[in-house]
Enzyme design. Sequence first.
Site, PDB file in Angstrom:
ATOM      1  CG  ASP A 169      39.134  48.635  36.547  1.00 14.40           C
ATOM      2  OD1 ASP A 169      40.483  50.461  37.129  1.00 14.40           O
ATOM      3  OD2 ASP A 169      39.931  47.737  36.073  1.00 14.40           O
ATOM      4  CG  ASP A 371      44.617  50.522  38.295  1.00 17.08           C
ATOM      5  OD1 ASP A 371      44.179  50.895  37.622  1.00 17.08           O
ATOM      6  OD2 ASP A 371      44.604  49.386  39.426  1.00 17.08           O
TER       7      ASP A 371
END
Length: 493
Positions: A169, A371
């Site tokens: 992430d 992201d």
Amino acid sequence: MASRSCSSSYLLLFSSSFLLILLSFSLEKSHALEGRKAMESHFHTLELSSLLPSSSCSPTTKGKRRGASMEIVNRHGPCSKLNQKGAKAPSMTEILAHDQARVDSIQARITAQTYDLFRKKDKSSNKNKRVKDSKANIPAQPGYALGTGNYIVTLGIGTPKKDLSLIFDTGSDVTWTQCQPCVKSCYAQQQPIFDPSLSSTYSNISCSSTVCSGLKSATGNNPSCASSTCVYGIQYGDASFSVGFFAKDKLTLTPNDVFDEFMFGCGQNNKGLFGKTAGLMGLGRDPLSIVTQTAAKFGKYFSYCLPTKQGSNGHLTFGNNKGVKSSIQFTQFAPSQGTSFYFIDVLGITVGGKALSISPMVFKTAGTIIDSGTVITRLPSTAYDNLRSTFRQFMTKYPRAPDLSLLDTCYDLSNYTSISIPKISFNFNSNTNVNLDPNGIFTSNGASQVCLAFAGNGDDDSIGIFGNVQQQTLEIVYDVAGEKLGFGYGGCS
């Protein structure tokens, strides 16, 4: 003589007219061919099956890469070992609902860190809403930190090494895994839960350590103490959380890339929507992220390719793999606005060869981040409305289908084996133009519901997010020290 002269003139005039007609016909044919080629260059013509989920794993060859390279798989796809033994993947509606929770959390976090509004609100409205256990207190409601993503990698922790599959992430900083003993609760994971008592290189971090106090910026929560041992707490946008000891142990990325005293969270109270993964790898900018902790060897440089759900796999590579992929285009990171997110400057969008009439100021109002954990790209409402309208104009020959959650431009393609869709490209600063793969344009809930994989924020004042669907198959290069982001094609092959 006069008659012969007139006849010759007539023949010459006729011949000239005929040649003009032939030339005109030839030019028209050439222009039509050029127009057709130009039109084809602005469209993807593909088999519908390439956009639909597959039940079989067909991994691609990564090829030789410099640096530490690990395999990435979509945790809901057929190449994921977490989906074996009859595990049921979430529906698209569930994935999109979790995705919206993550987006809400990101936007709240950036607002909080930029304008310091969240902290004031938290003091007045959340001071009695806390989860209590024997180790630490953390907010009970969706709050400061982030949600989870779709892609997993496997690394090793401890001596002897224990392999752990973690969500990776770029929107998080601290790496953590579930640990024995589970003081309050642990969710079900595929691999055995890490037991620190079995590792000869494990140690807890003291409350008095400066890295303990650094947890505030990395997690959004103040650290706690338990018998002088540092305790972290992370809560995500969907109310998932992890609480435990902040610790050090040996990290193994590959047999040749081993790091002593890697700092990570050893979670003894964990709950949430992490699938059957063992935890999370944080790739943000914070000093406690894995990117910074391995900087002495890799220079804050990493790259990845996110695979599609059709079965192919991707990679996460630490270190500069320069020379492996040619023609990487770089764009400068935008200012991070006091956060650990990776901000980028979007200047425009092109659909089917048509540059959309969107002022660059629309994208600059709130900014945009890239992201890995957000699924669907979020655009300012003005930009999304323009994109949607133009895309629909190019797709009028295909029957529409009902909306799918937040996706409002869907088509019923069940009667087609091949389709033609307009190409979509993003223009970033530094004159960087990125053409999306067809799998970065559509996402599907089956052939009868294939949807444009973008959504609007509802206004122009909320942060934009370049999500992981749009990143699929691209080589995404993060030169964090050089403050730039690279894009290349065919990154998973």
